[in-house]
Motif scaffolding. Structure first.
Motif, PDB file in Angstrom:
ATOM      1  N   ALA A  38      29.577  60.269  20.390  1.00  0.00           N
ATOM      2  CA  ALA A  38      30.825  60.810  21.186  1.00  0.00           C
ATOM      3  C   ALA A  38      32.118  60.484  20.574  1.00  0.00           C
ATOM      4  CB  ALA A  38      30.892  59.941  22.661  1.00  0.00           C
ATOM      5  N   PHE A  39      32.032  59.211  19.573  1.00  0.00           N
ATOM      6  CA  PHE A  39      33.366  59.007  18.826  1.00  0.00           C
ATOM      7  C   PHE A  39      33.496  59.803  17.708  1.00  0.00           C
ATOM      8  CE2 PHE A  39      34.198  55.424  21.378  1.00  0.00           C
ATOM      9  CZ  PHE A  39      35.351  55.159  21.289  1.00  0.00           C
ATOM     10  N   ALA A  40      32.359  60.260  17.091  1.00  0.00           N
ATOM     11  CA  ALA A  40      32.234  61.082  15.761  1.00  0.00           C
ATOM     12  C   ALA A  40      32.557  62.549  16.204  1.00  0.00           C
ATOM     13  CB  ALA A  40      30.560  61.154  15.187  1.00  0.00           C
ATOM     14  N   ASP A  41      32.140  62.973  17.378  1.00  0.00           N
ATOM     15  CA  ASP A  41      32.456  64.191  17.634  1.00  0.00           C
ATOM     16  C   ASP A  41      34.069  64.392  18.262  1.00  0.00           C
ATOM     17  OD1 ASP A  41      32.474  67.036  18.499  1.00  0.00           O
ATOM     18  OD2 ASP A  41      31.949  66.465  20.834  1.00  0.00           O
ATOM     19  N   HIS A 125      40.442  71.574  20.836  1.00  0.00           N
ATOM     20  CA  HIS A 125      39.477  72.729  20.997  1.00  0.00           C
ATOM     21  C   HIS A 125      38.299  72.294  20.332  1.00  0.00           C
ATOM     22  CE1 HIS A 125      42.546  75.421  22.465  1.00  0.00           C
ATOM     23  NE2 HIS A 125      43.597  75.201  21.678  1.00  0.00           N
ATOM     24  N   GLY A 126      37.522  72.641  21.141  1.00  0.00           N
ATOM     25  CA  GLY A 126      35.919  72.558  20.414  1.00  0.00           C
ATOM     26  C   GLY A 126      35.430  71.072  20.953  1.00  0.00           C
ATOM     27  N   LEU A 127      35.839  70.231  21.404  1.00  0.00           N
ATOM     28  CA  LEU A 127      35.652  68.865  21.671  1.00  0.00           C
ATOM     29  C   LEU A 127      34.619  68.890  22.905  1.00  0.00           C
ATOM     30  CD1 LEU A 127      35.242  65.742  21.266  1.00  0.00           C
ATOM     31  CD2 LEU A 127      37.442  65.683  22.258  1.00  0.00           C
ATOM     32  N   ALA A 128      33.562  68.329  23.028  1.00  0.00           N
ATOM     33  CA  ALA A 128      32.683  68.307  24.203  1.00  0.00           C
ATOM     34  C   ALA A 128      33.301  67.757  25.456  1.00  0.00           C
ATOM     35  CB  ALA A 128      31.212  68.027  23.914  1.00  0.00           C
ATOM     36  N   ILE A 134      33.694  60.125  27.161  1.00  0.00           N
ATOM     37  CA  ILE A 134      33.074  58.816  26.892  1.00  0.00           C
ATOM     38  C   ILE A 134      34.365  58.160  25.876  1.00  0.00           C
ATOM     39  CG2 ILE A 134      31.572  58.005  25.413  1.00  0.00           C
ATOM     40  CD1 ILE A 134      29.288  59.782  26.325  1.00  0.00           C
ATOM     41  N   ALA A 135      34.666  58.842  25.043  1.00  0.00           N
ATOM     42  CA  ALA A 135      35.760  58.372  24.201  1.00  0.00           C
ATOM     43  C   ALA A 135      37.029  57.519  24.959  1.00  0.00           C
ATOM     44  CB  ALA A 135      36.141  59.174  23.113  1.00  0.00           C
ATOM     45  N   ASP A 136      37.632  58.222  25.917  1.00  0.00           N
ATOM     46  CA  ASP A 136      38.745  57.975  26.625  1.00  0.00           C
ATOM     47  C   ASP A 136      38.256  56.629  27.528  1.00  0.00           C
ATOM     48  OD1 ASP A 136      41.251  58.179  28.064  1.00  0.00           O
ATOM     49  OD2 ASP A 136      40.235  59.066  29.677  1.00  0.00           O
ATOM     50  N   PHE A 137      36.975  56.784  28.280  1.00  0.00           N
ATOM     51  CA  PHE A 137      36.487  55.751  28.794  1.00  0.00           C
ATOM     52  C   PHE A 137      36.265  54.295  27.985  1.00  0.00           C
ATOM     53  CE2 PHE A 137      33.058  52.805  30.463  1.00  0.00           C
ATOM     54  CZ  PHE A 137      33.700  52.579  31.671  1.00  0.00           C
ATOM     55  N   PHE A 354      27.696  58.150  30.742  1.00  0.00           N
ATOM     56  CA  PHE A 354      26.595  57.704  29.614  1.00  0.00           C
ATOM     57  C   PHE A 354      25.467  58.489  30.194  1.00  0.00           C
ATOM     58  CE2 PHE A 354      30.056  54.631  29.218  1.00  0.00           C
ATOM     59  CZ  PHE A 354      30.242  54.882  27.975  1.00  0.00           C
ATOM     60  N   ILE A 355      25.109  59.421  31.067  1.00  0.00           N
ATOM     61  CA  ILE A 355      24.080  60.087  31.441  1.00  0.00           C
ATOM     62  C   ILE A 355      23.741  61.284  30.310  1.00  0.00           C
ATOM     63  CG2 ILE A 355      22.596  60.990  33.238  1.00  0.00           C
ATOM     64  CD1 ILE A 355      23.385  58.086  33.586  1.00  0.00           C
ATOM     65  N   ASN A 356      23.007  60.893  29.419  1.00  0.00           N
ATOM     66  CA  ASN A 356      22.604  62.042  28.395  1.00  0.00           C
ATOM     67  C   ASN A 356      21.247  61.547  27.915  1.00  0.00           C
ATOM     68  OD1 ASN A 356      23.308  60.080  26.352  1.00  0.00           O
ATOM     69  ND2 ASN A 356      25.538  61.046  26.326  1.00  0.00           N
TER      70      ASN A 356
END
Length: 580
Positions: A38-41, A125-128, A134-137, A354-356
């Protein structure tokens, strides 16, 4: 037919799962891979967005300028919260002391920083969307640890306490810390969470255990009125916590209120599973839980349809059971009530962050090793969702101010957690949260898929306006999934406090609007504009609904055992609820 894994493959799998399980002990059950992805994206898309970077730089400069202007007020009159105010649900900065210039500027600086970091995760743009959330949380969790409320030197309430006690608050705080630390090392509940005891202070509505199997005890409550409605009420609570959230002290007991309103009430009390229950599945919970309870009630009250109600996960499980019964025994249930219960999990709140696949697999490996999901992991997950309310506010109050919070039935119940078997929780996460099988018609019972569109009995559905576990718009989705007359109620409060809303207590309110099965669908935003508002408790609305779908009262009878109407097995609250 797929090839079976060889012995070497099984050994490799066991090594990997054991490593993941050991790693989970240090990460609180959070998958490092899911967090890193998530952080890498987020970082890669932010680095590739020069316009967004320029906008963030401009906002940072503007925030600094606004804060400097607030520090040098015009006409020498300081105006608190002139730049930014705390969100409505942020209670950290309440109190007049936080409007003093130095503390107020510090709070505003923190809130501006928090707002700025939030803006770094949106509009890229483009960020899932899931990775942005997740990053915000995660960023919010980090910032919450350094909030000015968490430090004695920057918290005016703590400073005032130091002056009042001459520093004695730190002595009391150290004593509280030592007391809590000893309890944690011993694996016991904290002293402040032991105030209310099941069977003594709460869960004391008179009744009998009339049926028991390896998973549930079924309690029938003793009538308090000479006549009762002929249709019994079955309540299916969540198995994630003890059932007595619905039977707290007499003034806060929904069960007692129903009994005093002339209903015969049955309650499922779930067993607190041990590692030996590791292979109990979600289907086992349906079969030995809801279905077994209905069968027991049918033997006690032959020929009588049932008012079935489910709270939280219990409501989700009831929906599955009701969909099967609607196909095979359509007259079994007179009505169905869902309390803060989700049937579609596409917008299931912050629990879905975190449900993935990575996170679910990581949790499965942790549970595979233990045989179950422990109470500490579950409590930690809910604390992460509300760190300000459940963690940091408690740290400040207990250890810095040096005072214990007033005893609370809800907090005591909240600490009385239960465990969950490995297979059942894996089924729940994968089939419902991850794959959304129930809402999309893929969930199978006895080898056949069930459909919520088969639900035709009248339904009463309750959502909570400030629910962080089952957001009300998620619970509202039953309106386009079920083919039934639905009375939807939106009540004030959160996931638990919104349920415990006795009519004798002031401050409760709700909106309600009913629709027929053939009426056009009304979206949640339009619904909330049209639904009339009422002061008071939704409990009264529910009893009116139940009475409207019940027969004429009949003479009340005392509880009897379900096995050929034998003697009851035990007094309420039974033995399962007392298991630790």
């Amino acid at each position: 037919m797929p090839a079976q894994p060889s012995g070497s493959d099984a050994a490799v799998d066991a090594i990997d799962r054991s490593f993941h399980a050991a790693l989970a002990r240090f990460t609180g059950g959070i998958s490092p891979a899911a967090l890193a992805l998530a952080f890498a994206d987020w970082q890669l898309h932010l680095l590739a967005s020069p316009g967004k970077q320029a906008s963030l730089a401009g906002r940072a400069i503007q925030n600094a300028s606004d804060l400097v202007d607030a520090m040098v007020p015009r006409h020498a009159i300081f105006q608190p919260w002139s730049v930014i105010r705390p969100p409505e649900n942020d209670r950290r900065f309440t109190g007049s002391d936080w409007e003093l210039p130095s503390f107020n500027l510090l709070a505003q600086a923190f809130l501006l920083t928090q707002q700025w970091w939030h803006s770094t995760t949106i509009g890229i743009h483009g960020l899932a969307h899931s990775n942005a959330a997740i990053a915000d949380f995660a960023l919010r969790q980090c910032l919450d640890t350094v909030a000015p409320t968490n430090f004695a030197i920057s918290n005016p309430e703590v400073l005032r306490k130091i002056m009042e006690t001459g520093g004695g608050n730190f002595v009391y705080g150290l004593h509280n810390f030592a007391e809590d630390w000893q309890a944690l090392l011993a694996g016991a509940r904290l002293r402040s969470d032991q105030t209310y005891v099941a069977g003594k202070d709460v869960a004391i509505t008179p009744g009998k255990v009339v049926y028991r199997n390896e998973l549930i005890e079924l309690i029938q409550y003793s009538p308090t009125t000479p006549t009762v409605r002929p249709e019994p009420v079955l309540i299916v609570p969540a198995w994630i916590m003890k059932y007595y959230i619905l039977d707290l002290s007499p003034r806060n007991s929904l069960v007692r209120y129903l009994v005093e309103s002339g209903f015969t009430v049955f309650m499922i009390s779930w067993k607190n599973p041990t590692p030996e229950y590791r292979n109990f599945s979600l289907e086992d919970y349906r079969e030995f839980g809801v279905d077994a309870a209905i069968a027991a009630i049918n033997s006690l009250r032959p020929g009588q349809a049932i008012h079935a109600a489910g709270y939280c996960l219990g409501g989700t499980l009831l929906s599955i059971a009701a969909a099967r019964l609607a196909r095979e025994r359509p007259d079994c249930l007179r009505t169905a009530t869902l309390l803060a219960a989700q049937t579609d999990f596409t917008e299931a709140g912050e629990l879905t962050l975190f449900i993935n696949e990575s996170q679910v697999s990581f949790l499965e490996d942790m549970m595979w090793r233990q045989g179950l999901l422990g109470t500490a992991q579950m409590a930690g997950a809910f604390q992460m969702l509300r760190t300000n309310d459940l963690l940091w506010s408690r740290v400040v109050r207990d250890y810095l101010v040096g005072e214990r919070a007033a005893p609370s039935e809800l907090m005591s119940w909240n600490a009385d957690a239960t465990r969950m078997p490995y297979q059942m929780h894996s089924d729940y996460l994968r089939r419902l949260f991850l794959n959304n099988d129930l809402a999309e018609g893929r969930y199978q019972v006895n080898g056949r898929p069930v459909a919520l569109s088969d639900l035709h009995m009248p339904m009463f559905v309750v959502g909570m306006l400030r629910d962080h576990v089952a957001p009300w718009k998620s619970t509202y989705k039953i309106n386009f999934l079920a083919d039934a007359d639905i009375t939807y109620v939106l009540t004030s409060g959160g996931h638990n406090a919104g349920i415990v809303a006795p009519p004798s207590e002031e401050g409760h309110s709700y909106q309600v609007l009913a629709r027929k099965a053939h009426d056009p669908y009304l979206g949640p935003d339009e619904w909330i504009k049209r639904a009339p508002s009422h002061e008071g408790s939704w409990w009264t609305e529910w009893t009116r609904f139940l009475a409207a779908h019940s027969g004429q009262p009949v003479p009340a009878s005392l509880p009897a055992g379900a096995a050929e109407k034998s003697a009851p097995l035990d007094d309420a609250p039974g033995s399962y609820v007392l298991e630790q």
